[in-house]
Scaffold this active site. Sequence first.
Site, PDB file in Angstrom:
ATOM      1  CB  CYS A 164      -0.858  -0.032   1.259  1.00 29.38           C
ATOM      2  SG  CYS A 164      -1.789   1.476   1.544  1.00 29.38           S
ATOM      3  CE1 TYR A 197      -0.573  30.239   0.493  1.00 32.95           C
ATOM      4  CE2 TYR A 197       0.639  31.229   2.317  1.00 32.95           C
ATOM      5  CZ  TYR A 197       0.502  30.975   0.959  1.00 32.95           C
ATOM      6  OH  TYR A 197       1.442  31.454   0.094  1.00 32.95           O
ATOM      7  CB  CYS A 243       2.642  19.955   5.123  1.00 33.82           C
ATOM      8  SG  CYS A 243       2.067  20.806   3.656  1.00 33.82           S
TER       9      CYS A 243
HETATM   10  N1  SAH Z   1      -4.291  26.923   8.152  1.00 34.61           N
HETATM   11  C1  SAH Z   1      -5.299  25.977   7.746  1.00 34.61           C
HETATM   12  C2  SAH Z   1      -5.155  25.459   6.313  1.00 34.61           C
HETATM   13  C3  SAH Z   1      -3.773  25.110   5.821  1.00 34.61           C
HETATM   14  S1  SAH Z   1      -3.707  24.213   4.306  1.00 34.61           S
HETATM   15  C4  SAH Z   1      -5.414  24.835   8.721  1.00 34.61           C
HETATM   16  O1  SAH Z   1      -4.537  24.617   9.580  1.00 34.61           O
HETATM   17  O2  SAH Z   1      -6.420  24.118   8.686  1.00 34.61           O
HETATM   18  C5  SAH Z   1      -3.331  25.421   3.121  1.00 34.61           C
HETATM   19  C6  SAH Z   1      -4.495  26.249   2.667  1.00 34.61           C
HETATM   20  O3  SAH Z   1      -4.012  27.188   1.715  1.00 34.61           O
HETATM   21  C7  SAH Z   1      -5.606  25.477   1.956  1.00 34.61           C
HETATM   22  O4  SAH Z   1      -6.836  25.768   2.585  1.00 34.61           O
HETATM   23  C8  SAH Z   1      -5.578  26.017   0.519  1.00 34.61           C
HETATM   24  O5  SAH Z   1      -6.864  26.082  -0.072  1.00 34.61           O
HETATM   25  C9  SAH Z   1      -4.990  27.386   0.714  1.00 34.61           C
HETATM   26  N2  SAH Z   1      -4.290  27.992  -0.439  1.00 34.61           N
HETATM   27  C10 SAH Z   1      -3.583  27.386  -1.405  1.00 34.61           C
HETATM   28  N3  SAH Z   1      -3.003  28.276  -2.232  1.00 34.61           N
HETATM   29  C11 SAH Z   1      -3.364  29.511  -1.770  1.00 34.61           C
HETATM   30  C12 SAH Z   1      -3.081  30.848  -2.204  1.00 34.61           C
HETATM   31  N4  SAH Z   1      -2.307  31.085  -3.260  1.00 34.61           N
HETATM   32  N5  SAH Z   1      -3.602  31.858  -1.497  1.00 34.61           N
HETATM   33  C13 SAH Z   1      -4.386  31.632  -0.415  1.00 34.61           C
HETATM   34  N6  SAH Z   1      -4.688  30.383   0.030  1.00 34.61           N
HETATM   35  C14 SAH Z   1      -4.183  29.330  -0.632  1.00 34.61           C
END
Ligand code: SAH
Length: 462
Positions: A86, A320, A417
């Site tokens: 997997c 984000y 990440c």
């Molecule tokens: N801080 C949040 C989400 C992190 S994941 C938590 O801990 O739950 C990263 C996030 O960035 C996602 O929701 C994705 O949709 C967003 N994202 C991706 N590219 C982006 C961009 N260019 N501008 C703003 N948000 C973005």
Amino acid sequence: MKKEKLGIPVRKNEEYTMTIDDISTSGEGIGKIKGYTLFLKGALPGDEILVKVLKTTKKYGFGKLIKILKPSSSRVEPICPIAGRCGGCQLLHYKYDSQLEYKRNKVKNALERIGGITDVEVKETIGMEEPYYYRNKVQYPVGLDKDKKVQIGFYAIRSHTIVESKTCYIQNKFNDSIIQKIKEYIDESRLSIYSEQAHQGLLRHIVTRIGYYTKEIMVCLVVNGESIPNESLLVEKLRTIPHMKSILLNTNKKKSNVILGEDIKCLWGKETITDDIGDIKYKISLLSFYQVNPIQTKKLYDKVLEYVNPRGNETIWDIYCGIGTIGLYLARHVKQIYGIEIIPQAIEDAKENARINHIKNAEFYVGKAEEILPKKHEKENIKADIIIIDPPRKGCDQALLETLIQIKAKKIIYVSCDPATLARDLKILTNGGYAIVVIQPLDMFAHSVHVETVALMSRTEK
Ligand code: SAH
């Protein structure tokens, strides 16, 4: 002949004994035969093994583990019968403590190699007490095997062959009964199964989300069409499962690896489920990002709170922000939160999450962070004492990093990440007047090679 001339001391298809002394960023064992490097899936540092050479290139080659002659002291018997086949877990055969050390080293190495950053403290990885059954979200691919038998499981490593999974040791146990009910429905309704090659058939994926604290369940069938036969039979079967809250149908007719399409039909219940992190409630919809490991997410957000070290008068930007998770977690401790996120549905969820938690000091903007933040900075001369960034794996856009440097916030807290893009971005920020205070890896994805990291930076120049 030619390869021997290149000085490659091993030959394809021949067997050798060797000792493994390192592990790659994707979890393969690394060892040397007469100075020549070989990569092997399933081998661990400290293993003495018999290897068959599969492929050689000028600088390194790939081998297959034939037999373990003397196992590494870090080797354990994997708990899962499909481990090694997997593609989900790459490290189930590695002692959990060793996994945590491996992840810390992965962060350290990326910082050194990519960022040229050597003089910072990388803390020990924050691990889990019980590193099993932790995920709140699963996306099972569905297919047919060569005897036309339905396969529900996970993709094999670097392939789209489905390895059937009876139970998954990192998923919520409720999934086993959900899959059982869906299998019954597939048989009784003769639901057709999607074939990637032919781009025909209906059922492509089954997605579930389960609230860790609330236990609320969302199930979604992803289909290559707008409807399924006998949908009431599916609903009837699934709604008998305790805590079922949302049964959805998602249409994805694209010939693509993207799992979810944009159209969602609610077959039963609500379109969202709710979960708690600490004392904040979050509404979660199918398309919004939500961290997959709720136990570690609480530790992650507590770490961010510790780094914010709030006095109560701070203005914080949560960039984000997804469904507003980090900002809302901090909101009661600070003066004002602003969030930016690209997915409109996630911003709707963020606003709704502020409302249900009676949080009034949080505002959210939808759009690209690299467009919104520079525009706001130029036009409104915004205030930002602390900026939190939590980008997807590809890291931050250059335009965003430049704006962060211009804004001159007192602190930047970078949640990442992917250590490689983190290292790349930290290098830019350190050149722009920020100093790294501390780096904290955290195990969000036990038994996989992935690692989450929080980096605290402070402004050095005025
Ligand atoms: N801080 C949040 C989400 C992190 S994941 C938590 O801990 O739950 C990263 C996030 O960035 C996602 O929701 C994705 O949709 C967003 N994202 C991706 N590219 C982006 C961009 N260019 N501008 C703003 N948000 C973005």
